[in-house]
Design a protein around this motif. Sequence first.
Motif, short mmCIF file in Angstrom:
data_model
loop_
_atom_site.label_atom_id
_atom_site.label_comp_id
_atom_site.label_asym_id
_atom_site.label_seq_id
_atom_site.Cartn_x
_atom_site.Cartn_y
_atom_site.Cartn_z
N VAL A 48 56.71 43.81 61.94
CA VAL A 48 57.01 42.60 61.16
C VAL A 48 57.22 43.08 59.73
N PHE A 49 58.38 42.80 59.19
CA PHE A 49 58.78 43.39 57.91
C PHE A 49 58.74 42.32 56.82
N ILE A 50 57.81 42.51 55.89
CA ILE A 50 57.65 41.52 54.80
C ILE A 50 58.25 42.09 53.52
N GLU A 51 58.98 41.25 52.81
CA GLU A 51 59.45 41.61 51.48
C GLU A 51 58.89 40.59 50.49
N ALA A 52 58.30 41.11 49.41
CA ALA A 52 57.75 40.25 48.37
C ALA A 52 58.51 40.52 47.08
N PHE A 53 58.98 39.47 46.44
CA PHE A 53 59.60 39.59 45.12
C PHE A 53 58.56 39.17 44.10
N TYR A 54 58.13 40.15 43.30
CA TYR A 54 57.04 39.95 42.36
C TYR A 54 57.48 40.27 40.94
N ASP A 55 56.98 39.46 40.02
CA ASP A 55 57.09 39.76 38.59
C ASP A 55 55.70 40.23 38.16
N PRO A 56 55.59 41.46 37.61
CA PRO A 56 54.26 42.00 37.28
C PRO A 56 53.49 41.14 36.28
N VAL A 57 54.18 40.31 35.49
CA VAL A 57 53.46 39.49 34.52
C VAL A 57 53.48 38.00 34.89
N CYS A 58 53.67 37.73 36.18
CA CYS A 58 53.67 36.33 36.65
C CYS A 58 52.33 36.01 37.30
N PRO A 86 60.50 44.40 42.51
CA PRO A 86 60.21 43.76 41.23
C PRO A 86 61.33 42.76 40.90
N PHE A 87 60.93 41.60 40.42
CA PHE A 87 61.92 40.59 40.04
C PHE A 87 61.53 40.02 38.68
N PRO A 88 62.02 40.66 37.60
CA PRO A 88 61.60 40.26 36.26
C PRO A 88 62.20 38.91 35.85
N TYR A 179 69.45 42.45 43.12
CA TYR A 179 69.21 42.33 44.56
C TYR A 179 68.49 41.01 44.85
N GLY A 180 67.48 40.69 44.03
CA GLY A 180 66.80 39.41 44.20
C GLY A 180 67.78 38.25 44.08
N CYS A 181 68.63 38.31 43.06
CA CYS A 181 69.62 37.24 42.87
C CYS A 181 70.50 37.12 44.11
N SER A 182 70.91 38.26 44.66
CA SER A 182 71.82 38.23 45.80
C SER A 182 71.15 37.60 47.02
N ARG A 183 69.81 37.58 47.03
CA ARG A 183 69.11 36.94 48.15
C ARG A 183 68.63 35.55 47.81
N GLY A 184 69.08 35.05 46.68
CA GLY A 184 68.76 33.67 46.32
C GLY A 184 67.39 33.50 45.69
N VAL A 185 66.79 34.60 45.22
CA VAL A 185 65.47 34.51 44.59
C VAL A 185 65.65 33.90 43.20
N TYR A 186 64.85 32.89 42.90
CA TYR A 186 64.94 32.28 41.57
C TYR A 186 63.58 32.09 40.93
N GLY A 187 62.56 32.67 41.50
CA GLY A 187 61.21 32.59 40.95
C GLY A 187 60.36 33.63 41.63
N THR A 188 59.09 33.68 41.26
CA THR A 188 58.19 34.61 41.93
C THR A 188 56.85 33.90 42.17
N PRO A 189 56.15 34.19 43.25
CA PRO A 189 56.56 35.12 44.29
C PRO A 189 57.49 34.46 45.31
N PHE A 190 58.43 35.25 45.83
CA PHE A 190 59.26 34.85 46.96
C PHE A 190 58.97 35.83 48.09
N PHE A 191 58.87 35.31 49.29
CA PHE A 191 58.58 36.19 50.43
C PHE A 191 59.64 36.02 51.51
N VAL A 200 59.62 28.02 49.95
CA VAL A 200 58.98 28.15 48.65
C VAL A 200 58.10 26.93 48.41
N SER A 201 56.86 27.19 47.99
CA SER A 201 55.92 26.08 47.76
C SER A 201 55.02 26.44 46.58
N ASP A 202 54.42 25.42 45.99
CA ASP A 202 53.53 25.68 44.86
C ASP A 202 52.19 26.26 45.31
#
Length: 229
Positions: A48-58, A86-88, A179-191, A200-202
């Motif tokens: 099971v392959f998980i990808e996390a988009f993280y901002d280190p200061v979020c 990383p998704f700054p 890369y995050g943008c290309s996958r529709g990431v617009y915040g962090t964390p995205f999984f 995506v949920s609060d």
Amino acid sequence: MPKSKPTVPLTTFILIVILTLLVRSQSAIPSRYDGFVYRKRAASTSTVFIEAFYDPVCPDSRGSWPPLKQALDHYGPALVSLIVHPFPLPYHDNAFITSRALHIVNELNASATYPLLDAFFKHQERFYNAQTSNMSREAVLDQVIGFASSTLGNSLHSAIKSGFNDSKTGIKTRVSFKYGCSRGVYGTPFFFVNGFLIPVSDDTIDYNGWRKIIDPLTNKQRHYPVNVL
Ligand SMILES: *[C@@H]1O[C@H](CO)[C@@H](O)[C@H](O)[C@H]1NC(C)=O
Ligand SMILES: *[C@@H]1O[C@H](CO)[C@@H](O)[C@H](O)[C@H]1NC(C)=O
Ligand SMILES: *[C@@H]1O[C@H](CO)[C@@H](O)[C@H](O)[C@H]1NC(C)=O
């Protein structure tokens, strides 16, 4: 006859645009898949392959990491693998340089990437907008370099410093963002799990939340072991 006149430059123009786009999209492909592989275990489609988009200061990224880590350790590398990208976020002043520090350290010693991410999360307040609003960009950069090297060993100080002077590490960090943008990431964390976005949920996904997501998938793996060597 005069009608056909403008078509020649137009065709040329379109051709140039297409060629430019082709060249651009080609040059955007990095030589390796973006991100940091957890515990250097090869991420694999047989897990099971998980990808996390993280901002280190979020703060929300920080909050979501311990339960995810706990779940990863519960299943182990044969069942679940993780890549952190990383998704700054643009509204976090120091997101890009802290993300870049992760890329620099990952080049120097891939085993040190996650310890540095842990340290950024643990002492995140030091790099918030308000805490650094009085500081020059150079002073913040010095702080990030000092922080990373005191976390990982002061012998790395000059290597980390020259990493920030190397445009390749800047490009890598941009690639992560793109890369995050290309996958529709617009915040962090995205999984993403097996490439599919977790809605995506609060609310932070806690350990039991991860178990609910992963358990059914690992059961399927056991029944249909497609990739067992
Ligand atoms: C790489 O980093 C890890 C974790 O910080 C450390 O234990 C290890 O000694 C480092 N390896 C080298 C060659 O510096
Ligand atoms: C920013 O600078 C002002 C004046 O030098 C000082 O009063 C204030 O405490 C500083 N704020 C921070 C967060 O360092
Ligand atoms: C940064 O790189 C430039 C050229 O690439 C070099 O001249 C300069 O000494 C470097 N600075 C540091 C602090 O490494």
